[in-house]
Design a protein around this motif. Structure first.
Motif, PDB file in Angstrom:
ATOM      1  N   ILE A  26      22.598  14.896  21.191  1.00 44.01           N
ATOM      2  CA  ILE A  26      22.801  15.296  19.791  1.00 44.01           C
ATOM      3  C   ILE A  26      22.048  16.594  19.532  1.00 44.01           C
ATOM      4  O   ILE A  26      20.827  16.671  19.749  1.00 44.01           O
ATOM      5  CB  ILE A  26      22.288  14.217  18.817  1.00 44.01           C
ATOM      6  N   LEU A  27      22.770  17.609  19.107  1.00 44.34           N
ATOM      7  CA  LEU A  27      22.153  18.845  18.650  1.00 44.34           C
ATOM      8  C   LEU A  27      21.959  18.728  17.146  1.00 44.34           C
ATOM      9  O   LEU A  27      22.919  18.775  16.368  1.00 44.34           O
ATOM     10  CB  LEU A  27      23.039  20.050  18.976  1.00 44.34           C
ATOM     11  N   LEU A  28      20.719  18.521  16.739  1.00 47.91           N
ATOM     12  CA  LEU A  28      20.404  18.398  15.319  1.00 47.91           C
ATOM     13  C   LEU A  28      20.087  19.798  14.802  1.00 47.91           C
ATOM     14  O   LEU A  28      19.030  20.360  15.092  1.00 47.91           O
ATOM     15  CB  LEU A  28      19.203  17.467  15.146  1.00 47.91           C
ATOM     16  N   CYS A  29      21.013  20.385  14.070  1.00 46.73           N
ATOM     17  CA  CYS A  29      20.897  21.805  13.749  1.00 46.73           C
ATOM     18  C   CYS A  29      21.020  22.066  12.249  1.00 46.73           C
ATOM     19  O   CYS A  29      21.661  21.313  11.523  1.00 46.73           O
ATOM     20  CB  CYS A  29      21.938  22.613  14.518  1.00 46.73           C
ATOM     21  N   ALA A  30      20.396  23.159  11.826  1.00 46.90           N
ATOM     22  CA  ALA A  30      20.426  23.543  10.414  1.00 46.90           C
ATOM     23  C   ALA A  30      21.757  24.151  10.027  1.00 46.90           C
ATOM     24  O   ALA A  30      22.195  24.047   8.882  1.00 46.90           O
ATOM     25  CB  ALA A  30      19.293  24.522  10.116  1.00 46.90           C
ATOM     26  N   ASP A  31      22.414  24.800  10.996  1.00 52.19           N
ATOM     27  CA  ASP A  31      23.669  25.501  10.700  1.00 52.19           C
ATOM     28  C   ASP A  31      24.614  25.310  11.874  1.00 52.19           C
ATOM     29  O   ASP A  31      24.399  25.864  12.948  1.00 52.19           O
ATOM     30  CB  ASP A  31      23.388  26.995  10.469  1.00 52.19           C
ATOM     31  N   LYS A  32      25.648  24.512  11.664  1.00 54.62           N
ATOM     32  CA  LYS A  32      26.559  24.155  12.753  1.00 54.62           C
ATOM     33  C   LYS A  32      27.834  24.980  12.678  1.00 54.62           C
ATOM     34  O   LYS A  32      28.411  25.157  11.605  1.00 54.62           O
ATOM     35  CB  LYS A  32      26.897  22.663  12.671  1.00 54.62           C
ATOM     36  N   ASN A  33      28.274  25.457  13.831  1.00 52.33           N
ATOM     37  CA  ASN A  33      29.548  26.163  13.918  1.00 52.33           C
ATOM     38  C   ASN A  33      30.467  25.328  14.803  1.00 52.33           C
ATOM     39  O   ASN A  33      30.301  25.281  16.022  1.00 52.33           O
ATOM     40  CB  ASN A  33      29.340  27.569  14.514  1.00 52.33           C
ATOM     41  N   ASP A  34      31.419  24.639  14.169  1.00 48.47           N
ATOM     42  CA  ASP A  34      32.292  23.727  14.919  1.00 48.47           C
ATOM     43  C   ASP A  34      33.093  24.434  16.002  1.00 48.47           C
ATOM     44  O   ASP A  34      33.368  23.863  17.057  1.00 48.47           O
ATOM     45  CB  ASP A  34      33.246  23.011  13.958  1.00 48.47           C
TER      46      ASP A  34
END
Length: 336
Positions: free
Chosen positions: A282-290
């Protein structure tokens, strides 16, 4: 002496269990009492007198007569709760002994039977406190799971009628980490977020979902002379797999995905036992680019998930807008 200490520990456990059972039994009897009061009020309203003004008069009159003798449990507000309790749960035999009156009050306020069924099943299965149930309702857990699953699947997992077979059935996107106490406008690093998660591990496990247990923080991996450190490692007993979490406070890049893929490959080849399922990352990220996630990974892969985190709880409108977008995207794919 050792044996005596063991006996004392066992007796203490028996006493504690008996005390909890007694408290639960008393609370359930109180809950049943409120249900029967609600039933009686409803019957009176149904006796050819179901008019708004009569209902208001009846509740006010009952409060005036009962509150001086029985206290604030019979205020106008509380009596209205009892009436609504019966209307929402009209069959006494379907009431759960594991749920307290305070939890029922939260369930009564929900807008649909599906919501009530889901949250009651999850509360019983996970032994949630009132505060934990309240937090899951206010963080819109049901709606978030619907973003990547259909209603029947979500309810089946909650009822224990189905065991999750895909990480997306229990892993949420987005995740809400308001309990960490980090302000949106504040400057912080990945290690700050990681430390906050460890300091609030119980709340984070609740947010992660069913079946998770903590394994390690900054897990050292040694590969051909180089050392790497995995942010946080969990294990999920329902999915029977390791779950690796990498935290990114900046915008997600394809290098981040490649790094996590390496950690997942390592665990699959070195740590995983033969009877366990593939490792989840799991990449827990502030800003996700699908789009970056999509084109950085093979098609139809199920092991790497990017989940955006938020430091505040959403409004219901925000969640409903997200669900509408997902439904629209799904329908467009079907047309193609």
């Amino acid at each position: 002496m050792k044996n005596i200490e063991s006996i004392i520990a066992e007796i203490k456990a028996i006493i504690a269990e008996a005390q909890q059972n007694a408290i639960r039994s008393v609370d359930h009897q109180r809950t049943l009492m409120y249900w029967h009061i609600g039933e009686r009020i409803f019957e009176e309203e149904q006796n050819g007198k179901e008019r708004a003004e009569y209902g208001t008069y009846l509740v006010k009159y009952l409060s005036e007569r009962l509150q001086p003798e029985f206290g604030t449990s019979f205020s106008i507000r509380q009596i209205n709760w009892y009436r609504q309790f019966y209307r929402v749960f009209p069959i006494a035999s379907t009431l759960w002994t594991q749920l307290s009156w305070s939890q029922y009050k939260l369930l009564i306020s929900l807008k649909s039977d599906d919501h009530r069924e889901f949250y009651s099943a999850e509360a019983i299965k996970n032994n949630w406190t009132v505060r934990q149930l309240e937090r899951q309702i206010y963080s819109h857990l049901y709606e978030r799971l619907l973003l990547s699953n259909d209603k029947d699947s979500v309810l089946a997992v909650a009822r224990k009628e189905a065991i999750p077979t895909s990480p997306r059935e229990i892993i949420k996107d987005p995740m809400f980490l308001e309990f960490l106490g980090i302000k949106r406008e504040s400057s912080y690093y990945e290690q700050d977020l990681e430390s906050a998660i460890i300091n609030h591990l119980q709340e984070f496990l609740l947010e992660l979902g069913n079946g998770f247990s903590f394994v390690a923080r900054q897990k050292r991996i040694h590969i051909a002379g180089d050392d790497f450190f995995v942010d946080i490692v969990f294990y999920n007993r329902l999915l029977k797999s390791f779950v690796i979490i990498e935290i990114k406070t900046a915008k997600l890049t394809h290098q981040d995905i490649g790094q996590l893929q390496m950690y997942v490959n390592y665990y699959d080849r070195i740590e995983k036992l033969s009877d366990e399922n593939p490792t989840i990352g799991i990449l827990l990220c502030a800003d996700k680019n699908d789009a970056v996630v999509k084109f950085s990974l093979p098609e139809n892969q199920r092991q790497i998930i990017a989940s955006e985190y938020n430091l505040y709880l959403p409004t219901e409108k925000q969640l409903l807008d997200e669900i509408a977008k997902e439904v629209k995207s799904f329908n467009e794919k079907k047309v193609r």
